[in-house]
Structure formats: structure tokens, C-alpha cells
Design an enzyme around this catalytic site. Sequence first.
Site, mmCIF file in Angstrom:
data_model
loop_
_atom_site.group_PDB
_atom_site.id
_atom_site.type_symbol
_atom_site.label_atom_id
_atom_site.label_comp_id
_atom_site.label_asym_id
_atom_site.label_seq_id
_atom_site.Cartn_x
_atom_site.Cartn_y
_atom_site.Cartn_z
ATOM 1 N N ASP A 94 0.809 -1.227 0.000
ATOM 2 C CA ASP A 94 0.000 0.000 0.000
ATOM 3 C C ASP A 94 0.840 1.274 0.000
ATOM 4 O OD1 ASP A 94 -2.514 -1.093 -0.299
ATOM 5 O OD2 ASP A 94 -2.746 -1.477 1.845
ATOM 6 N N ASP A 152 -7.142 -4.923 -3.879
ATOM 7 C CA ASP A 152 -6.850 -3.539 -3.484
ATOM 8 C C ASP A 152 -5.622 -2.979 -4.193
ATOM 9 O OD1 ASP A 152 -7.863 -5.414 -1.591
ATOM 10 O OD2 ASP A 152 -7.782 -3.955 0.021
HETATM 11 N N1 GLY Z 1 -7.145 -1.766 1.459
HETATM 12 C C1 GLY Z 1 -7.759 -2.183 2.648
HETATM 13 C C2 GLY Z 1 -9.207 -1.913 2.688
HETATM 14 O O1 GLY Z 1 -9.818 -1.585 1.689
HETATM 15 O O2 GLY Z 1 -9.769 -2.030 3.758
#
Ligand code: GLY
Length: 373
Positions: A94, A152
Site C-alpha cells: 500500500d 486492493d
Molecule cells: N485496502 C484495505 C481496505 O480496503 O480495507
Amino acid sequence: MQDAEQLQWAEDKWQQIIGKVSLTSRRIGDSFPYISIDGQYYNEEPDWWTNGFWPGLLWLIYRENGDERLRNLADSVERQLDAPLHQYETLHHDVGFMWSLTSVAQYKLLGNPDSRRRALTAASHLMGRYNAKGHFIRAWNQPERVGWAIIDCLMNLGLLYWASEVTGDPRYRHLAMEHSDMALRDIIRPDGSSNHIVSFDPETGQRLGAISGQGYAADSAWSRGTAWALYGMALGARYTGENRYLDSARRTAQMFLDHLPEDGLPPYDFRAPHEEGMGMDSSAAVCAASGMLEIARLVPAADARYYRDAAFGMLKKLDERCGTWDDDGEEGLLRMGTANFPKRAFVNVPMIYGDYFFAEAICKLRGHEELFW
Ligand code: GLY
């Protein structure tokens, strides 16, 4: 609804956002707000994946009104992120969420060379997580998750596309496309819905199967994951011009719209059985709406109208259902986000990424085309 009415609504909403953030920023300052509990955002550790969203929101406002106080706060958050960037072990995939909305944003707006270096360092880390056998970017660091890829991650790829653009080196883009094509094959389903987690054998690259994560089940449809798929593929289409990414984004957008309840507020999972106190997720809807406005930029004019109207309708309904404009005691902009319903973690609360995507989508409705992603 005519464009002029949409524009007026978006303009009014934008002024409300500026007004509220100008006030809340005096308490939140240069910290790492994540979830609002009893009206106040509480802070996360510096390496948390959502730490770009607050500065991202401040940059959206600074971009228009040049408020130096907000710029200084956003810059200070970005400098604090140097600790996890250089500490390394706690970094994860991320880095795109974290450094696109901080360093890429600042570099695009002000050309700060330190911001460029930070974002390129983060992009290099993301490249380093690539598994060449399975063609995926590894999501998390736990040893048992070495072969895991998650939907994600598509939102992190903007950092790689940006890095190719600013360096003139296509490797970042090549790798982002490898991961996107893997997602088309192995994570997103033909009906436009998506798995959350897919596991690969990290040695051979063989797909082992889907794993349930923040959705109801391995074969269900986590609504925020659906939004990540939609927006992430739209970003890929924007940066590469590839129709296969645009087609995927459109399929997922249709799936999202077909499953959306009348009031515009999706459940945490489109395929979860209804239950008392079930998590709903305004963040999924605002992310999907912003992604639909991306699709609208990329399709022929007749189709663009469809996506723009759909996004506008969603934002307006969400605002009516979840907006906090009548509550000075609430720092969040939108109620009813859910972080992780299976773990009962932060259910039906304001969340900083819901606030960011709402504001970003409003900016797009008002004509902004430049992205920080
Ligand atoms: N990327 C983690 C979430 O969407 O909670």
C-alpha cells in the site's frame, strides 16, 4: 438532471467540504486520522495504509484555494512518512495509497524534488514486491502470505505508472500491466465481481485458490473490493489506453450499479445475507463513484453521460444518507463506512478514505481532471 444543476450541487458541496475541513484541520493537524469514533478521528501508526488520505484531502483543497496552513500540514505528514519509508520492514504494497496522495500530489502541485525522490523510492519498493512466476505484486509481509495478491493493489499501481512517466523508464509501467493482467485472469470474475485475496504458489506461480478477506466469503463480492477493481482498472486504462482495462472497469461498474440499494449505500458485501447491525460501506460507494467519473473521461460522449449521471446520483444519495453537515461535533464528512465486518472492526463509522474519495469525486464533477493517483 442537467449539467448546470449537477455543477451547482457539486459547487455547494465543495464549499461545505472546505468549510468543514478548515475547522477540523485545526484539531487533527498533521496527524494520521483513520476512523472517527464519537465524533473525533483517532490516529494510526505512521506505517498504516490509510495515511495518505488526510494529506490528500488537504492537497485537494490547497490546489484550489492555496491555503498555506493546509499545505504545511500536508507537507508535515509527508515528512513524517519518511520514518516508515526508510525503516523498510513495515512497508507493504500500500505504498501507492500512502505516497500517491502525499509525495506525488506535492510533486504534481509544487514540483518539490524531495517529494519526487520519496515517491520514486516507494515505487521501487512496490517493484521489489513482484513475483515473476505468478506475475503478481505481493500484498503483505507475513511469511504465510508470501504468495498472496489482493484486489486492493490495483489502486497502488498509479504510483508505478506515474514513475514511468517522470523517469522515462517503462519498467514500472510494464510491471503494473503484468499485475493488472494477472488481476484480469485470476482475481476479477467474468461478471465484474472480484475476489479479495488470491493465493499463489510463490515458487511455481500456480494459482492455488481464493481466500475470504474483508468480504463475506471467498466467492462473495466485498463491495469495497469491487470499487478497488473498478477504479484500479479505470486508472490502468487512463495511463495505458488499453481497452481490456477499460472494459473490465465498465463490467465492474455495471455490477456495482446493478447491486446498489435504492438509497445508494452498499452493504459491506453485495452477496452477504442480510443481518441485524450489518456493516454498510459508504467508502465503497464514493470510491466507485470517483472511478465511474474516471470511466466517463475515457468512453465516447454518449456513454460518458451514463457514468457521470450514475456517479452523480450515487454521491447525492450518499450525501443525503450519510453527510455530516448538520453535525459540528463530527469530524468525519460521511458516516456509515465499514473497515472490516467479518472481524467486526469499525462498523458503520466515518473513515478517512470515505472522506477523501467523496471530496475527490466532487472535484471531478466540478471539472478537475488531474489526479494524484
Ligand atoms: N485496502 C484495505 C481496505 O480496503 O480495507
